[in-house]
Design a protein around this motif. Structure first.
Motif, short mmCIF file in Angstrom:
data_model
loop_
_atom_site.label_atom_id
_atom_site.label_comp_id
_atom_site.label_asym_id
_atom_site.label_seq_id
_atom_site.Cartn_x
_atom_site.Cartn_y
_atom_site.Cartn_z
N LEU A 108 18.84 -5.75 -18.76
CA LEU A 108 19.35 -6.50 -19.91
C LEU A 108 18.23 -7.02 -20.79
CD1 LEU A 108 21.75 -7.89 -21.40
CD2 LEU A 108 21.44 -9.81 -19.83
N PRO A 109 18.19 -6.62 -22.07
CA PRO A 109 17.25 -7.23 -23.01
C PRO A 109 17.90 -8.45 -23.67
CG PRO A 109 18.32 -5.37 -24.06
CD PRO A 109 18.92 -5.50 -22.68
N VAL A 110 17.18 -9.55 -23.73
CA VAL A 110 17.70 -10.76 -24.36
C VAL A 110 16.72 -11.23 -25.43
CG1 VAL A 110 18.56 -13.11 -24.02
CG2 VAL A 110 18.81 -11.41 -22.19
N LEU A 111 17.23 -11.40 -26.64
CA LEU A 111 16.42 -11.89 -27.75
C LEU A 111 16.79 -13.34 -28.05
CD1 LEU A 111 16.55 -8.79 -30.14
CD2 LEU A 111 14.81 -9.38 -28.42
N GLY A 154 21.44 -7.68 -25.49
CA GLY A 154 21.46 -6.30 -25.94
C GLY A 154 22.10 -5.37 -24.93
N PRO A 155 22.12 -4.07 -25.23
CA PRO A 155 22.77 -3.10 -24.34
C PRO A 155 22.15 -3.04 -22.94
CG PRO A 155 22.51 -2.18 -26.53
CD PRO A 155 21.74 -3.47 -26.52
N ALA A 156 23.03 -3.04 -21.95
CA ALA A 156 22.63 -2.95 -20.54
C ALA A 156 23.73 -2.22 -19.77
CB ALA A 156 22.43 -4.36 -19.97
N TRP A 216 28.13 -3.56 -24.19
CA TRP A 216 27.78 -2.15 -24.12
C TRP A 216 27.66 -1.71 -22.66
CZ3 TRP A 216 25.15 -5.47 -27.52
CH2 TRP A 216 25.31 -5.21 -28.88
N CYS A 217 27.56 -0.41 -22.45
CA CYS A 217 27.22 0.11 -21.13
C CYS A 217 26.28 1.29 -21.30
CB CYS A 217 28.44 0.53 -20.33
SG CYS A 217 27.99 1.18 -18.68
#
Length: 247
Positions: A108-111, A154-156, A216-217
């Motif tokens: 998982l990207p986190v901003l 973000g998408p993960a 998202w997946c």
């Protein structure tokens, strides 16, 4: 052609952010086409070309501050060390023109940004880093009141495909029994985990109330996303955030 994702969140105008997909690059084979990682076995010239395209397409003020990600909880000041990527899983900055970046392919990207548009951060949160507290450490490293922080997921890998063992469940449930709701048993020893729900809960407990994105997946969309769990040998996408301006 690019097919990149811009966060849908009420960030200040000074904050720029994007998540790349696998479209728009020159890499071939399992790395087709916008692989941005130099450590996964792709041709180095292709990776360099992809990074060059990325910088040009986004008109980045500088090259992204790439990290040597190790599934931990260390946060560094982006731009503080140049040259070889530092070992960390999140970067933060209050300087204009410095691009924080993390690479993912299921994790998982986190901003992050603050309401004033004066600080931004990017974190890489696989289950190990998430359990180790990378999001909480990033929040503290921003050095602003938690209620002033916005986060975007973000998408993960999605909850229908993220199968884990009991050791993963224990990491989260032992620290926070209520996080059990993020896991669904599929057998006596295997569970499906919702990494988005785990991240939201961790952020709420850290005082961050405004959390956007998710849904998202990466595993189930091979056209758009790289996925390590699906393919093994694969590329990496990037989540980038920066404050508009020059260093």
């Amino acid at each position: 052609m690019t097919d990149w994702i811009e966060p849908n969140w009420p960030a200040p105008l000074a904050v720029r952010a994007v998540f790349t997909t696998r479209a728009g690059g020159v890499s071939g084979g399992p790395y087709t086409s916008m692989n941005l990682a130099a450590h996964v076995g792709d041709d180095p010239q292709s990776v360099d070309a992809n990074r060059h395209r990325l910088r040009g397409a986004l008109e980045l003020p500088a090259g992204p501050y790439w990290l040597n990600q190790v599934h931990g909880a260390r946060v560094v000041a982006a731009g503080a060390v140049s040259g070889t990527p530092v070992e960390a899983d999140a970067a933060v900055t209050d300087a204009s023109g410095v691009v924080c970046a993390v690479m993912t392919a299921d994790c998982l990207p986190v901003l992050f940004c603050d309401r004033a548009g004066e600080r931004v951060a990017a974190a890489h949160a696989g289950w190990r880093g998430l359990g180790a507290g990378v999001l909480e450490t990033t929040v503290v490293s921003m050095r602003v009141p938690e209620g002033e922080i916005l986060a975007w997921l973000g998408p993960a890998i999605g909850p229908g495909n993220f199968e884990v063992g009991e050791e993963v469940v224990r990491v989260f449930v032992d620290a926070d029994p209520a996080s059990e709701t993020a896991f669904r048993a599929v057998s006596g020893v295997r569970w499906k985990a919702d990494i988005y729900a785990l991240a939201r809960r961790r952020l709420r407990r850290a005082g961050v109330r405004e959390v956007y994105g998710g849904g998202w997946c990466t595993f189930s969309d091979p056209v758009r996303f790289f996925s390590y769990r699906r393919d093994g040998t694969t590329g990496r996408m990037a989540a980038l955030i920066w404050l508009q301006g020059t260093p």
